[in-house]
Each structure stands twice: as C-alpha cells, then as structure tokens.
Design an enzyme around this catalytic site. Structure first.
Site, short mmCIF file in Angstrom:
data_model
loop_
_atom_site.label_atom_id
_atom_site.label_comp_id
_atom_site.label_asym_id
_atom_site.label_seq_id
_atom_site.Cartn_x
_atom_site.Cartn_y
_atom_site.Cartn_z
N SER A 1 0.86 -1.20 0.00
CA SER A 1 0.00 0.00 0.00
C SER A 1 0.88 1.23 0.00
O SER A 1 2.00 1.22 0.54
CB SER A 1 -0.88 0.01 1.26
N TYR B 1 -1.42 -0.68 10.37
CA TYR B 1 -1.59 -1.10 8.97
C TYR B 1 -0.37 -0.68 8.15
O TYR B 1 0.22 -1.48 7.42
CB TYR B 1 -2.87 -0.47 8.42
N1 LIG Z 1 -8.62 -0.65 -1.44
C1 LIG Z 1 -7.59 0.15 -1.30
O1 LIG Z 1 -7.74 1.40 -1.38
C2 LIG Z 1 -6.20 -0.39 -1.07
C3 LIG Z 1 -5.12 0.51 -1.17
C4 LIG Z 1 -3.84 0.01 -0.98
C5 LIG Z 1 -3.65 -1.32 -0.70
N2 LIG Z 1 -4.73 -2.17 -0.60
C6 LIG Z 1 -4.43 -3.57 -0.27
O2 LIG Z 1 -5.02 -4.39 -1.26
C7 LIG Z 1 -5.36 -5.67 -0.69
C8 LIG Z 1 -6.79 -5.99 -1.02
O3 LIG Z 1 -7.61 -4.98 -0.47
P1 LIG Z 1 -9.13 -4.74 -0.91
O4 LIG Z 1 -9.35 -3.27 -0.81
O5 LIG Z 1 -9.42 -5.44 -2.19
O6 LIG Z 1 -9.88 -5.45 0.34
P2 LIG Z 1 -11.36 -6.04 0.47
O7 LIG Z 1 -12.28 -5.42 -0.51
O8 LIG Z 1 -11.69 -5.96 1.92
O9 LIG Z 1 -11.16 -7.59 0.03
C9 LIG Z 1 -10.37 -8.41 0.83
C10 LIG Z 1 -10.46 -9.86 0.37
O10 LIG Z 1 -9.67 -10.64 1.28
C11 LIG Z 1 -10.51 -11.57 1.99
N3 LIG Z 1 -10.03 -11.66 3.37
C12 LIG Z 1 -10.00 -10.69 4.31
N4 LIG Z 1 -9.46 -11.17 5.44
C13 LIG Z 1 -9.15 -12.46 5.21
C14 LIG Z 1 -8.54 -13.48 5.98
N5 LIG Z 1 -8.17 -13.28 7.25
N6 LIG Z 1 -8.34 -14.70 5.41
C15 LIG Z 1 -8.70 -14.92 4.12
N7 LIG Z 1 -9.28 -13.99 3.34
C16 LIG Z 1 -9.50 -12.78 3.88
C17 LIG Z 1 -11.93 -10.98 1.86
O11 LIG Z 1 -12.93 -11.98 2.00
P3 LIG Z 1 -13.56 -12.33 3.47
O12 LIG Z 1 -13.56 -11.06 4.28
O13 LIG Z 1 -14.91 -12.86 3.19
O14 LIG Z 1 -12.63 -13.38 4.04
C18 LIG Z 1 -11.86 -10.43 0.44
O15 LIG Z 1 -11.99 -11.46 -0.50
C19 LIG Z 1 -5.08 -5.53 0.82
O16 LIG Z 1 -3.83 -6.10 1.13
C20 LIG Z 1 -5.05 -4.03 1.04
O17 LIG Z 1 -4.24 -3.70 2.16
C21 LIG Z 1 -5.99 -1.74 -0.77
#
Ligand SMILES: NC(=O)c1ccc[n+]([C@@H]2O[C@H](COP(=O)([O-])OP(=O)(O)OC[C@H]3O[C@@H](n4cnc5c(N)ncnc54)[C@H](OP(=O)(O)O)[C@@H]3O)[C@@H](O)[C@H]2O)c1
Length: 215
Positions: free
Chosen positions: A155, A168
């Site tokens: 991130s 985080y």
């Molecule tokens: N969105 C942003 O703005 C952003 C920016 C920078 C970096 N990121 C990074 O990108 C990655 C994905 O983020 P996202 O925004 O796509 O998140 P998200 O929409 O919350 O999706 C997260 C995914 O991971 C699964 N998950 C969460 N906790 C889990 C666990 N303990 N075990 C197995 N599966 C789990 C969720 O399904 P369940 O909850 O049903 O298990 C879901 O499929 C993360 O590492 C985040 O830090 C995101």
C-alpha cells in the site's frame, strides 16, 4: 469510457497459458480483479477467503465466464488453515505453483494511542505474518514450477504516513522490506518477488476506512 483490461491485448508474450496461480482474498475487491485478470491471460487460478458462500458465488460467476478458477475457504490468520490451503493448492496444481499473490489485507483504523494488543496481532498476523508463512509453504511449489513469481499487495500507506493507520502502515512497511529479502534469497531458484503499492481503490476495505475517517 470503458475500462481496457491488460488481458485484452492478446499478444502471446503476455500469455499465462499453462501457468498456475494462488490469489489470497479473491472474493472481492483487488483480489477478485487480479484472479479474473490472471485467468483471462490463461492461468489456472486458485483463490481463498473466509466464507464458503462467497467463494462458491465467485466460482459460479467465473465458471459462467469460462475461466479455470478453483477456490477454498482459508482464514489466513490461522497457521493450520494456511497449511491446509497450500496442501490443497499442491494437490490441485500437481505440486507446481508459478504465481503467488499475497493480497489479503485488513485494517482497524484507530489513533495510535487506542490500539490494543489484539488489534496489533490481527493486523500484523493478517497482513504480514500470513504472507511470510505462505511464502515458506509455497517455496517448494514455486521452485518446482521452474519459474516462480510472488506479488505482495502492499500500500501507499507503507511509504507515506496517513491518519488512523499506524499499524496497517507498519505491516505494509515490513512487507516492502520482506519483498526485497525474498527476491535476494530466492533469485537463485528463479523465483521473483515484487510488491505493488496501490493508492486508494474503491473497495469494502477503503469504505470501512473512510467511515472511520468521517467519525
Ligand atoms: N482498497 C484500497 O484502497 C487499497 C489501497 C492500498 C492497498 N490495498 C491492499 O489491497 C489488498 C486488497 O484490499 P481490498 O481493498 O481489495 O480489500 P477487500 O475489498 O476488503 O477484500 C479483501 C479480500 O480478502 C478476503 N479476506 C479478508 N481477510 C481475510 C482473511 N483473514 N483470510 C482470508 N481472506 C481474507 C476478503 O474476504 P472475506 O472477508 O470474506 O474473508 C476479500 O476477498 C489488501 O492487502 C489491502 O491492504 C488496498
């Protein structure tokens, strides 16, 4: 304007036919998009998340679209479940994994002073410890594939300070450094390691962060 997916460029140089990939957290958000894109490039993909019904729903959607994507339940916070996940993957992909996408991430937005020991364990365990352990578990499979690639979804918060995200951000900072060490140690095995550091992307994770910012 309609989004142009990289996989719409059909140049054979980018083909992933014959490749295998594991994407953690593939039922929504960034992980869902990565799984679908890898499948569109021709890879066989396995995803995981914590809820069986979400995994089933996604697999159904992808089946209708003609993609080779399998999935199973795994909470990456659990060491046992990580071991089971990798056993599953080894069995489905005949002991060879080309691509590991460490995508799962979570945040508990709070001021530094308010974090509990449990919050810290949850964030570091989900965002960092799970990645290092999944790399260890995947190592023999990545090596056996002859051409391995690990991508850590980091991130921008691992590079710059933002409010309500000290733990985080630290988990992502650790991930950034870990990526370099993995790349150094496993280059000899033809395994690459890279980190991608997205800015804000509209997902459930970002929405929950924005809600806390507005509180
Ligand atoms: N969105 C942003 O703005 C952003 C920016 C920078 C970096 N990121 C990074 O990108 C990655 C994905 O983020 P996202 O925004 O796509 O998140 P998200 O929409 O919350 O999706 C997260 C995914 O991971 C699964 N998950 C969460 N906790 C889990 C666990 N303990 N075990 C197995 N599966 C789990 C969720 O399904 P369940 O909850 O049903 O298990 C879901 O499929 C993360 O590492 C985040 O830090 C995101």
């Amino acid at each position: 304007m309609a989004e142009t997916k990289l996989s719409s460029f059909k140049d054979e140089r980018w083909s992933l036919h014959g490749m295998t990939a594991l994407v953690t957290g593939g039922t929504r958000g960034i992980g869902y998009a990565i799984a679908e894109e890898l499948a569109e490039f021709g890879a066989s993909v396995h995803i995981c998340a914590r809820k069986q019904e979400d995994v089933d729903k996604c697999l159904e959607e992808w089946k209708r679209k003609g993609f080779r994507i399998t999935g199973s339940v795994c909470d990456v916070l659990s060491r046992d479940q990580r071991q089971n996940l990798m056993k599953n993957v080894a069995s489905i992909f005949n002991g060879k994994l080309n691509i590991l996408i460490n995508n799962v991430g979570t945040s508990i937005p709070k001021n530094l002073i308010d974090y509990t020991a449990e919050d810290v364990s949850t964030i570091m365990g989900t965002n960092f410890e799970s990645c290092y352990h999944l790399c260890q578990l995947a190592y023999p499979l990545l090596k056996a594939s002859g051409y391995g690639s690990i991508v850590f979804i980091s991130s921008i918060a691992g590079l710059k300070a933002f409010p309500l995200s000290s733990i985080y951000a630290s988990s992502k900072g650790a991930m950034n450094q870990f990526t370099k060490n993995v790349a150094l140690e496993w280059a000899k095995d033809n395994i690459r390691a890279n980190a991608v550091a997205p800015g804000p992307i509209k997902t459930v994770l970002l929405d929950s962060f924005m809600v806390c910012m507005l509180c």
